[in-house]
Motif scaffolding. Structure first.
Motif, PDB file in Angstrom:
ATOM      1  N   ARG A 165      -3.079   4.831   2.018  1.00 30.64           N
ATOM      2  CA  ARG A 165      -2.716   3.732   2.905  1.00 30.64           C
ATOM      3  C   ARG A 165      -1.359   3.120   2.572  1.00 30.64           C
ATOM      4  O   ARG A 165      -0.637   2.659   3.454  1.00 30.64           O
ATOM      5  N   GLU A 166      -1.000   3.121   1.274  1.00 27.59           N
ATOM      6  CA  GLU A 166       0.206   2.427   0.837  1.00 27.59           C
ATOM      7  C   GLU A 166       1.044   3.344  -0.069  1.00 27.59           C
ATOM      8  O   GLU A 166       0.495   4.194  -0.770  1.00 27.59           O
TER       9      GLU A 166
ATOM     10  N   ARG B  29       6.431   0.419  -7.551  1.00 25.31           N
ATOM     11  CA  ARG B  29       5.066  -0.045  -7.271  1.00 25.31           C
ATOM     12  C   ARG B  29       4.107   0.859  -8.028  1.00 25.31           C
ATOM     13  O   ARG B  29       4.151   2.089  -7.917  1.00 25.31           O
TER      14      ARG B  29
ATOM     15  N   PHE C   2      -6.322   3.547  -1.400  1.00 26.08           N
ATOM     16  CA  PHE C   2      -5.068   2.837  -1.636  1.00 26.08           C
ATOM     17  C   PHE C   2      -3.873   3.773  -1.405  1.00 26.08           C
ATOM     18  O   PHE C   2      -2.923   3.451  -0.691  1.00 26.08           O
TER      19      PHE C   2
END
Length: 389
Positions: free
Chosen positions: A48-49, A7, A45
């Motif tokens: 959080r991820e 990712r 971001f």
């Protein structure tokens, strides 16, 4: 090499740049992506991820790439999250600052497709390799911890042999997760205690495996001899048996020093063999300490068919015999100074007359205090045989 699923977060205040980077990533089969238009949005971001890679522009409004990098460093995220900086050629000094802060690499603008692919691939491969190494290290750490517990569990934890007459205790502290020291205490026949302490050359897993082999041979050899012949072996016979077995299939000539004795609990008489081991110490209630010096025999696993010698002594009421490995005397402080025999004798004299367990605890505590935080130099193993009556 095919990249594992990854990712990627693309951070740039220019929409066209983000779009170009995202298209290039898709061509590399990296389709799990996200984009942020400024540093503040990027931090939200990341907090959080999970991401495997961040492509981060250096110069942005609101919050620059350098400020984002500093925040990630303060969060402790750069250990697991590679960040590749995106910069114009004129921003090279800022790129250097970013690398010093912990950035993985950088990409110059305008983007060269081949260079982009190479650096993204390299950053992701390094990241996944680091994560795999960490998983392997965690697995190895768990296995070593289990092996350490199993090894400690091999040492006798119940030594109440004739407690009206004897106070007996043992301690072992490996320098690494796995140690090469051993000790054993078991009743060979009713009223006779087999006492053994040994030290395998080296430390760590190889020494620990050799130690387990030596201890198993020792106990099995004594008990089998009694079962088959109905009589105790001589300590020299025990040493000879172990020596012959350990010389077999031993291409590295790994050796073990060993003190093995047969203690008659009723009289205090002890017949023993010393195969290259540290001399035992006789500790009188008055605090007088002396080494029980005997002619030297070699360690086990070196010279085949060696005729080991037996020796006899008596542990008198009130006396303690202290058996140790050389790790006690080899304990070093931060200056590299060893504890050595003179200090060992002084420490032992100070615990004369104490119960066996507390005396050993005080000795190991004194050695740790002398080390003053220096890492252990060697395994330390101690056995105390204190005759009460």
């Amino acid at each position: 090499m095919t990249l594992p699923p990854s990712r990627v977060l693309v951070v740039d205040d220019v929409a066209e740049n983000r779009d170009l980077l995202l298209r290039r990533l898709r061509r590399m089969q990296l389709t799990d992506t996200a984009e942020a238009a400024n540093g503040r949005e990027a931090l939200e971001f990341i907090r959080r991820e999970p991401f495997d890679l961040v492509l981060l522009d250096v110069m942005m409004p609101e919050m620059s790439g350098i400020e984002v990098l500093r925040a990630l460093r303060e969060d402790g995220r750069l250990t697991d999250l590679p960040v590749v900086m995106i910069s114009a050629a004129s921003e090279i000094e800022k790129v250097v600052e970013c690398v010093e802060l912990g950035a993985e690499d950088y990409l110059p603008k305008p983007f060269n497709p081949a260079l982009l692919a190479a650096r993204v691939r390299a950053a992701l491969e390094r990241r996944h390799l680091r994560m795999e190494n960490r998983r392997q290290l965690e697995r190895l750490t768990l296995e070593l911890d289990k092996a350490r517990r199993l090894q400690i569990g091999m040492m006798p934890d119940h030594v109440a042999f004739d407690p009206a007459r004897w106070d007996i205790a043992g301690r072992m502290e490996p320098a690494l997760e796995i140690g090469g020291d051993l000790y054993d205490l078991f009743e060979a026949i009713p009223g006779t205690l087999c006492v053994a302490i040994g030290d395998v050359a080296g430390k760590g897993m190889p020494a620990g495996l050799f130690m387990a082999r030596a201890r198993s041979l020792l106990r099995a050899g004594v008990l089998q001899h009694v079962a088959l012949k109905g009589a105790l072996p001589r300590p020299s016979e025990i040493a000879g048996l172990l020596n012959d077995e350990l010389c077999e299939n031993n291409p590295d000539t790994t050796f073990v020093t060993l003190f093995v004795g047969l203690l008659t609990l009723g009289t205090g008489e002890i017949e023993f063999c010393n195969a290259g081991h540290v001399y035992p110490l006789r500790v009188e209630p008055t605090g007088r300490v002396e080494e029980i010096v005997t002619p030297a025999d070699p360690a086990l696993g070196v010279v085949e068919d060696f005729p080991f010698a037996d020796h006899r002594a008596t542990i008198r009421p009130g006396e303690t015999w202290l058996l140790s490995t050389d790790g006690l005397g080899d304990t070093q402080n931060p200056a590299g100074e060893a504890l050595e025999i003179e200090r060992v004798l002084a420490f032992v004299s100070a615990v004369a007359g104490q119960e066996a367990g507390p005396a050993l605890d005080h000795l190991t505590a004194a050695a740790r205090a002398f080390a003053d935080g220096a890492p252990p130099f060697d395994d330390v193993t101690l056995v105390a045989l204190r005759r009460l009556a």
